[in-house]
Design an enzyme around this catalytic site. Sequence first.
Site, PDB file in Angstrom:
ATOM      1  N   SER A 181      58.285  60.800  68.515  1.00 42.63           N
ATOM      2  CA  SER A 181      58.700  62.264  68.686  1.00 42.63           C
ATOM      3  C   SER A 181      57.383  62.947  69.280  1.00 42.63           C
ATOM      4  O   SER A 181      56.749  62.473  70.233  1.00 42.63           O
ATOM      5  CB  SER A 181      59.202  62.972  67.437  1.00 42.63           C
ATOM      6  OG  SER A 181      59.603  64.034  67.696  1.00 42.63           O
TER       7      SER A 181
ATOM      8  N   GLU B 172      63.739  59.635  75.783  1.00 45.04           N
ATOM      9  CA  GLU B 172      64.718  60.167  74.558  1.00 45.04           C
ATOM     10  C   GLU B 172      64.235  61.544  74.322  1.00 45.04           C
ATOM     11  O   GLU B 172      63.113  62.100  74.791  1.00 45.04           O
ATOM     12  CB  GLU B 172      64.540  59.119  73.585  1.00 45.04           C
ATOM     13  CG  GLU B 172      63.249  59.183  72.562  1.00 45.04           C
ATOM     14  CD  GLU B 172      63.377  60.273  71.589  1.00 45.04           C
ATOM     15  OE1 GLU B 172      64.240  60.653  70.913  1.00 45.04           O
ATOM     16  OE2 GLU B 172      62.165  60.872  71.261  1.00 45.04           O
TER      17      GLU B 172
ATOM     18  N   HIS C  31      65.483  59.596  67.988  1.00 42.86           N
ATOM     19  CA  HIS C  31      65.935  60.488  66.904  1.00 42.86           C
ATOM     20  C   HIS C  31      67.216  60.067  66.456  1.00 42.86           C
ATOM     21  O   HIS C  31      68.396  59.993  67.199  1.00 42.86           O
ATOM     22  CB  HIS C  31      65.852  61.769  67.332  1.00 42.86           C
ATOM     23  CG  HIS C  31      64.472  62.429  67.348  1.00 42.86           C
ATOM     24  ND1 HIS C  31      63.728  62.131  68.685  1.00 42.86           N
ATOM     25  CD2 HIS C  31      63.667  63.103  66.705  1.00 42.86           C
ATOM     26  CE1 HIS C  31      62.277  62.523  68.537  1.00 42.86           C
ATOM     27  NE2 HIS C  31      62.209  63.321  67.290  1.00 42.86           N
TER      28      HIS C  31
END
Length: 310
Positions: free
Chosen positions: A116, A214, A279
Amino acid sequence: MTGFRRPRALRPGDRVAVVSGSSPADQANLEAGLRAMEHVGLKPDVFASAREMGVDYDYLAGDDRLRAADLTAALADPAYAGLFLACGGYGMQRTLELLDWSRIDPARPKVVVGYSDVTALLEAIAVKLGWVSLFGPMVACNGFHQGPGRFDFDTLMTLLFTPAEVGGLTFLDARTIVPGVAEGVTLGGTATLLAASIGTDTSLPARGGILFLEDVDEKLFRLDRIITQLRRSTYTDGVAAILLGTFTDCGEPREVERLLVDRLSDLGVPVLAGADIGHGIAQQTYPIGVRARLDTGTGTLTFLEPVLSS
């Protein structure tokens, strides 16, 4: 993009650092994650940033200087075999402004794990130090804190302790967007962070690489803007292949995939969607800086060299 230095595999008894470089960690989850690490034989040292709540801003773990000092110390201290990020969120870009790279020995690579917002750090480590790193579960979020028996925790630990057993990744729900086979060095991460790093001294362009993308919590038009920025900035020029993971809460899945096809299928390289990395899922761990082969026909990413040294 060749010659990345591989950290050694972890061993029971290794000391590892736990740091927050972004947002405050959930303390209950952090404690559970620390117990999980101890269960597999690691000895985690928790740095102050991992305990800090918001000070100037509720979305930052302490102030920028604290987070940067903790990251610098953890990366520089030879006593630590690895660095585990407690959580993501926001703040790593601010932290990188103050990180003291001159104190870190590039010739002594260590395992670094996170995803992330930590994408920015993994890119920076590749550029500044030339180390392989791991886009994978963090101590206080997702399934890490649930410990042994959880897919993402177990697969990460297998890679960390017995890397010879991990010859690649298989994506059971993969969907071919553009068919083909290509080789390159693995890179990428959360698309928002890749776009935010463009123009800085820690951006790692995708030329010659297998680019993983992503994201999470981006409206469809914002995701469009992010992918378009990667294209217009020349970040994607010369990319060898593209692997797409989760795009959690980014809109209706069919619309998200339609956008990704529209923005990426004309690059003339193999594109595979549906990787269980990112995620909102029990994710596989994706290495940054490893030569690999992506085959859209078999839905596999094969490592052409060990991820970690023995």
